[in-house]
Each structure stands twice: as structure tokens, then as C-alpha cells.
Write an enzyme that holds these catalytic residues in place. Sequence first.
Site, PDB file in Angstrom:
ATOM      1  N   HIS B 261       0.949  -0.966   0.088  1.00 31.41           N
ATOM      2  CA  HIS B 261      -0.083  -0.007  -0.074  1.00 31.41           C
ATOM      3  C   HIS B 261       0.915   1.403  -0.104  1.00 31.41           C
ATOM      4  O   HIS B 261       1.985   1.328   0.671  1.00 31.41           O
ATOM      5  CB  HIS B 261      -0.813   0.116   1.092  1.00 31.41           C
ATOM      6  N   ASP B 314      -7.973  -5.571   0.891  1.00 35.28           N
ATOM      7  CA  ASP B 314      -8.657  -6.296  -0.267  1.00 35.28           C
ATOM      8  C   ASP B 314      -8.399  -7.774  -0.299  1.00 35.28           C
ATOM      9  O   ASP B 314      -9.261  -8.614  -0.757  1.00 35.28           O
ATOM     10  CB  ASP B 314      -8.092  -5.680  -1.688  1.00 35.28           C
TER      11      ASP B 314
END
Lengths: 371, 371
Positions: B261, B314
Site C-alpha cells: 500500500h 482487499d
Amino acid sequence: MQEEKTYSPGLEGIIAARTAISFLDTEQEEIVIRGYNLLDLIQRAGYVEVVGLLLDQQIPDKQRQQEIEAEMVGSPVPDAIYAILRLLPSEMHAMDQLRTAVSALGGFDKEAGSTDPSSEKERAPRIIGQIAQMVANLTHVAQGREPQPFSPAYSFAENFLRVIVRREVSPPEVRAFEQSLIAYSEHELPNSTFAARVVASTLGDLYGALTAAVASLKGPLHGGANEAVMYMLLEAQNVEGMDKLIRQKLSRKERIMGFGHRVYMRRMDPRAQLLKEVLHQLIQAQGKGQEYLAMCQRGEDIMRSEKGLYPNLDYYAAPVYYLLGIPIELYTPIFFAARSAGLLAHIIEQHSENRLYRPRVLYTGPRGLQL
Amino acid sequence: MQEEKTYSPGLEGIIAARTAISFLDTEQEEIVIRGYNLLDLIQRAGYVEVVGLLLDQQIPDKQRQQEIEAEMVGSPVPDAIYAILRLLPSEMHAMDQLRTAVSALGGFDKEAGSTDPSSEKERAPRIIGQIAQMVANLTHVAQGREPQPFSPAYSFAENFLRVIVRREVSPPEVRAFEQSLIAYSEHELPNSTFAARVVASTLGDLYGALTAAVASLKGPLHGGANEAVMYMLLEAQNVEGMDKLIRQKLSRKERIMGFGHRVYMRRMDPRAQLLKEVLHQLIQAQGKGQEYLAMCQRGEDIMRSEKGLYPNLDYYAAPVYYLLGIPIELYTPIFFAARSAGLLAHIIEQHSENRLYRPRVLYTGPRGLQL
């Protein structure tokens, strides 16, 4: 940590993209489009040439121009798009209808999901042509008339204007309209272009990026200004009315649309000077409309002496469109259609050398609350 | 001049908004939502409470919660929206269908054009509910089934899940789904939230800003990741397959979705840890699906030891949705529906203290070319 970082509201003065497409040189008062001065392009090039320049990074030769224009005038809009527009309330803002139509158009492009720059460049002229056709037919469809496709018998600019006004148009009218399209075609990194690049940076497709740009251009602080200018001219009715209206707005500290620009600040938008010229020529050719030039001049004089503010492009584009007989609600959609060329160039450039936009925030809220 | 300004590709590390909504504290590994730790909210709050917190800046009392939830479950989607969805090709990407539907929805809101924060706040619960209903019915409508509205007989989360899967759902299933909605509800300034604020800053309306966010979330570098994770798990089939697939992708230098990320970099996304917990509980409750947790664990282990990368939200949301029986193409639309609460809070905040986003560029193209 947080406090040490500087924060510039609206990212004013922050560099947010590296680009070879265009640059506003505010010191030399020049708008550079792929190396050319935008004013030279408005005066001496055609819109299709500028589309080619934006996409190919060079002025296209005659054959390439014909190829681009053939795609732009020969790619009809799917019937389903017009069926969708008919399902929208007729009172829906034209830009909101257009936003929906541009989004839906992606469904009818078999390569919609591709973010490969060469596929995007190949599809761009067709998409620009389809957007112009949707724009030209927006008001007609909203009022229950049948949409008209563009025809290979006319140039792109003539097609675009003919379908909007549904009458024969004269060469000076077509040229005035085409010059406005060039003036609107590209302008560095305004909010709409920035929004398109931000969205494109997720490797989302070009229809998504274009849809975001329509949403941005609708805003009264951005594309909506040309329509606001025309409503002001119509309210003023004549030179005396304009004088009174502007002074009234100034005394009430109301915002006067069509003046000032974040980047140009206290110098005149070079495009405004040229569109003023285009307005003058159109009035000569049509033999009517002198009062709009006079009203605009009065407004310009007052704003310069009272506020030190100069007109921007929208200020003179509005009366040009009015004298051409274009419905006011289409001024911003036309701006978008013209700008779609520049937007596509930016989306393609973003996809060619991508980095996801993901900035940070300055958090001012509380911490440590317990449920 | 130009060269002196620093340029950070993707605006990495640049502060682009002042906000009291949320903050990713990467040093303390805490996601702060209006002062609360997001993990506390996922564990101990309901989604409707979080919607109230985001909109009202405080945890809503029971009466306000009921008021918000009544709007969320009691505001049907206009039939014309489903008629528009039926006109789109059924193979169109679900996010592109949703983008079109969100854009069209603005046409049926009489206050659509208002950017007054109090009007926006009042309309927000209804809009969140309508978006969830459109998402829940997307696949059904694309496959020719009739859309189902939400019913005041069930909670928002239960409605949302029931309409998607069209069967009775158990309390542990509803709670797992609701926890994923809270996990997705708000996350500072990812690309989609930034895109929404950029568009909102033109004083364009909230439907335009939300439409831009859908376009952004569709991108494979952003919201599309949860779907990609599920396709990877299905391709792997079992733990050995996962081991082989991930090592194969690593040796080919392919991107492995669900890891890393921009902001967290080399620490674990705190939401991922919690969703892993949710997955575990759902498996216990359903008495099936153990293999997905085992596959995910193997992938997590390999990526940590080989690349020093940790899973993001996710990665664990994907198998949760799969075990709930949710069609894969709806994972990203559900992410958007959950995030619409945070997006609306950001749009309202932007309109409350607005400054048009208009950054500059670093121009790398030619100058002085002559036509």
C-alpha cells in the site's frame, strides 16, 4: 511531523504533472501547445490540425488530417446512448446529461478497458467525434427531436455547428466556431484536466477519466462561466444596463463571471483578446450583434479600472456562441467537446508514464476517542 | 523558475487537503476516523453508526441512527435508472455500469445542483441507500432479473446482502458483511476521495464528485484489487497451488494484487488483520471455506519472507465476499457503496471550506515552433 509539511490550499503553485503537452507561460503571456503558440493555432490552423498536433506531437500532414477528420465525422453515436438520454429528465442540467452519456459510451467500445496508449491514440479521433455529436444533439433530444449524425459531406467544425443550429451555416460562422474550438482545445492543467489525470492514474480507462472531466467542467468555478456571462449580458440588455449591472454587483461584492483566472491573475487571458477579435469579425460578417461587443467592452473597462481584473476566454466566447444561435445550455458542453482533444492527450500521456496520485492530508480532527 | 520547484510524481508526500474526517497514522499504525480508531469501529460499531459519525462528526444517538437508517433503506431507486442499466451492454464492466447509474441518479434529485453543505448532509443517507440498492441489483439487472428494493423490515446491512444473494442470510453472515462495509467506509485521501474533492472544488455537485470516484475506484491500481485477489485464489485452487502461483508470479516479476500500500509501505494494513479475523469467524459460522484462509495464509507468508510485503484490506475482503456468495464483479461496486459515506463527508467538507484545485505542471516539451 504533520506540521512541518507545507500545505497549499487548492494545490496552488504545486507542480502536479510533468507534461510535454502544454504550458501557460505567464511571464511571456504565451500559451504553448506542443511548442506552438496557441494564438498562432487559433489564427492559422484548423481544429482537426490541432487534434492531430495534440495526439501525434506534431502538425499532421494532409493525409493524416483527412484520416483523423474521417474518424471524427464518420463514427456515429450508438442509438442506445440517445435512448438513455431520453430516459433522463429533460430538465436535468445538460452537463449532467453529457456526463451520463460519456460514461455510457464506454459500454459500446470493445476496447474500452484498454489503457494501452497506442490503442487510446487510435480510438481518440472517433471518441472526439462521438462526443461532439452527443453535444450537438443534447438539446434536440431533450426537446423530443430526432438526433442527427455527422456527415462526411462537411468538415468537422461545419458538421458540429450545423447539427446544433439545424440550418445552413456560412463560412465566416463556421470559422468563428472553429476558432472557439481551438481556443478551448487545451490549456495545461485546469481542474478538469487534473481530475482526468488523477482518475487515469489508477489505470482506469479513458471513459472514466473523461467522465470525471465533464463533472469538473460543470462547476460554476470552472466551465460553467461562459453560460453565466451570457445570462449577465441578456439581463443587462444594453450598454447602460451593463454599466449599471456590473457596478451593482461590485457594490454587493458579488462574483462577476468571465473575469480573472487563477493562473493569469492580473494579466489578460491571451485567448480572450483573440476571441474578442473573432466576435468583431463575426459581427461584421453577420451584420448584427454590435451591441454585444459594446456591452462586453463596457464591462471590460469597468472591471479593469475598478478591480484591475481582465476578461478570460469565457467572457468573449459567450457572445460569439449567442450570435451563432447556439442554445446557452450547450456552451459548457461545447467547451468540453473541444477540450476532449487535450484531455485525451493528457490521459494518454498519463498512461504512458504512470504514477498513482495519492497525496496526504493535514488532519485537524480529534484523536483518541473511545466508543 | 520551473526547475526550482520540486515535483513529486503522484503527489507522493504532498499535503493536498486539510481534513477533520480521517488520518492514517503510519507511525502508530492507526486509522483515525473522526477521532476513533477504525478497528474499534469495525469491532464494536454498526455501519449506520459510522455513517452518522462521518456525517455528523459524532456518534449518533439511537434516534438519529434510526432516522439515518430509515432513509438508507426507505429510498427506492427510480425505475428509469434500471431502464438505463438495461440499455447498457450486459458485458459492460460493473463499475462502468455503476458510474453511469450514479451519474444518471443526479437527474432524479430535485436538489442535485445544490452544493450547500446542509442540503448535502440531509440528502446523504438517502443517496448512500440508493447507491447500495443500485449495486445490489447490478448483476441481477444485467442478467435480466427484476431489481428488488430494500425493505424497512431489515437493517441496512441485511438488506444489502439479501438483495445481492437473494436468500435468507444468517446473523453471522450479516455481521461479517457489515464489518467489511465499515472497513471500507473511509480511509483518508486515496485516489478516489482525492478525485471527488478535486471535482467538488469547482462547486460541481455531489453526483459529479461521486461519479469521478467510481471512475477512479475501477482502476486496477485502486479498487479493482479485491476482484483480482479472488481470481488469483480461484486459479490457485488449493494451498500448494497458491504457493506455486505466487512464486511463479514473483519469478516473472508480475504484480501480485492485495499486497502493499502506498501509505503503509512495509507494515501491515491494520484493516487486513481485522478482516482476516472476520474471515476466520465466518468460516466457523458457515462450517466451510477453511481452505481459503489457508491459501491466504500461505500467500501472506511467502510475500512477507520473499518481498517484505504485507497484505492490504482487499486481500482478506475477497474471500469473505466469496464465502458469502457474492458475485466477484460486485466486490469493487460494494467497496464504492461502503465508501460513499466517507466520500460524501469529504465532498461536504470540501464545499464547506472550498478552494479550487488548480496545480501547475513541469513542461518538458518544445518551445517557439512556427506554423
